[in-house]
Every structure is written in C-alpha cells, then in structure tokens.
Motif scaffolding. Structure first.
Motif, mmCIF file in Angstrom:
data_model
loop_
_atom_site.group_PDB
_atom_site.id
_atom_site.type_symbol
_atom_site.label_atom_id
_atom_site.label_comp_id
_atom_site.label_asym_id
_atom_site.label_seq_id
_atom_site.Cartn_x
_atom_site.Cartn_y
_atom_site.Cartn_z
ATOM 1 N N UNK A 179 -12.752 -0.242 35.259
ATOM 2 C CA UNK A 179 -12.749 -1.426 34.402
ATOM 3 C C UNK A 179 -14.079 -2.128 34.620
ATOM 4 N N UNK A 180 -14.890 -2.181 33.587
ATOM 5 C CA UNK A 180 -16.220 -2.776 33.687
ATOM 6 C C UNK A 180 -16.172 -4.209 33.165
ATOM 7 N N UNK A 181 -16.512 -5.165 34.043
ATOM 8 C CA UNK A 181 -16.541 -6.567 33.640
ATOM 9 C C UNK A 181 -17.881 -6.880 33.002
ATOM 10 N N UNK A 182 -17.854 -7.594 31.905
ATOM 11 C CA UNK A 182 -19.076 -7.952 31.196
ATOM 12 C C UNK A 182 -19.837 -9.077 31.874
ATOM 13 N N UNK A 183 -20.956 -9.417 31.281
ATOM 14 C CA UNK A 183 -21.833 -10.454 31.822
ATOM 15 C C UNK A 183 -21.131 -11.810 31.893
ATOM 16 N N UNK A 184 -20.333 -12.112 30.882
ATOM 17 C CA UNK A 184 -19.641 -13.397 30.816
ATOM 18 C C UNK A 184 -18.187 -13.176 30.435
ATOM 19 N N UNK A 185 -17.285 -13.727 31.227
ATOM 20 C CA UNK A 185 -15.862 -13.652 30.895
ATOM 21 C C UNK A 185 -15.326 -15.081 30.906
ATOM 22 N N UNK A 186 -15.332 -15.654 29.710
ATOM 23 C CA UNK A 186 -14.832 -17.009 29.532
ATOM 24 C C UNK A 186 -13.508 -16.933 28.779
ATOM 25 N N UNK A 187 -12.942 -18.073 28.468
ATOM 26 C CA UNK A 187 -11.683 -18.098 27.738
ATOM 27 C C UNK A 187 -11.800 -17.337 26.414
ATOM 28 N N UNK A 188 -12.975 -17.364 25.812
ATOM 29 C CA UNK A 188 -13.190 -16.677 24.538
ATOM 30 C C UNK A 188 -13.076 -15.154 24.674
ATOM 31 N N UNK A 189 -13.406 -14.610 25.837
ATOM 32 C CA UNK A 189 -13.359 -13.158 26.048
ATOM 33 C C UNK A 189 -12.107 -12.697 26.793
ATOM 34 N N UNK A 190 -11.218 -13.601 27.148
ATOM 35 C CA UNK A 190 -10.092 -13.237 28.005
ATOM 36 C C UNK A 190 -9.137 -12.257 27.338
ATOM 37 N N UNK A 191 -8.954 -12.345 26.038
ATOM 38 C CA UNK A 191 -8.046 -11.422 25.345
ATOM 39 C C UNK A 191 -8.507 -9.980 25.509
ATOM 40 N N UNK A 192 -9.796 -9.757 25.374
ATOM 41 C CA UNK A 192 -10.344 -8.409 25.533
ATOM 42 C C UNK A 192 -10.101 -7.889 26.953
ATOM 43 N N UNK A 193 -10.339 -8.733 27.959
ATOM 44 C CA UNK A 193 -10.111 -8.337 29.352
ATOM 45 C C UNK A 193 -8.631 -8.060 29.588
ATOM 46 N N UNK A 194 -7.775 -8.908 29.035
ATOM 47 C CA UNK A 194 -6.333 -8.728 29.208
ATOM 48 C C UNK A 194 -5.871 -7.390 28.612
#
Length: 96
Positions: A10-25
C-alpha cells in the motif's frame, strides 16, 4: 497498490488529507477483504502531510491484519507520518 505472490504494498501518497481519505479507505479495505496476503507492506516514504482520519484508517488496517495473522511491514515511514502518529498517541497501534 502493488501485489506479489504473498504480499501487497500500500503506497501512501504525498498528501493524505480528508479530501483523499476515501481513496485510502478503498485501497486499504480491499487489502483485508480480498484474498488475504501473508504480508502487507506500507510504503510511506513520499508522505509529507497526513491528517487524523488517515491515521485512523491505517490503525484499523493494522489491527484487522494482525487479527488475521497478516504481517505488517512499514517501508520508509515518513517523518510526517511518525510525528502525526506520535502526536495522536497512535504510533504503538501502528507498530512504528
């Protein structure tokens, strides 16, 4: 996300904010719902910004994986990830 025969990364991106949380989830939940690998590698070397909801998702993934006997391997956890997890008291739950 990359996969091998017995592991998934699982590769984490440069920025994981509330806006990107759905993709991470979505990426994270598929790790433990599909064919369960022997190892989950979390590559966080590029991560510079991470917010609390992302830490919560990662803790859930780590705890679920451990309950199923899956090994978690942190590859290059970023300073941002480490500092935010320590600030929130989640570093031990993440295994950092």
């Amino acid at each position: 996300m990359m996969s091998g025969a017995d592991s998934i990364t699982l590769k984490l991106g440069k920025s994981i904010t509330l806006a990107q949380i759905q993709e991470l989830y979505c990426a994270s939940s598929s790790l433990v719902e599909d064919d369960i690998p022997a190892k989950i590698c979390i590559d966080a070397v590029e991560n510079e910004v991470i917010e609390f909801p992302a830490i919560q998702v990662l803790v859930a993934v780590v705890e679920l994986a451990k309950s199923k006997g899956v090994e978690i391997i942190w590859e290059n956890p970023s300073i941002a990830l480490f500092e935010k997890s320590m600030e929130l008291g989640m570093d031990h739950k993440l295994g950092l």
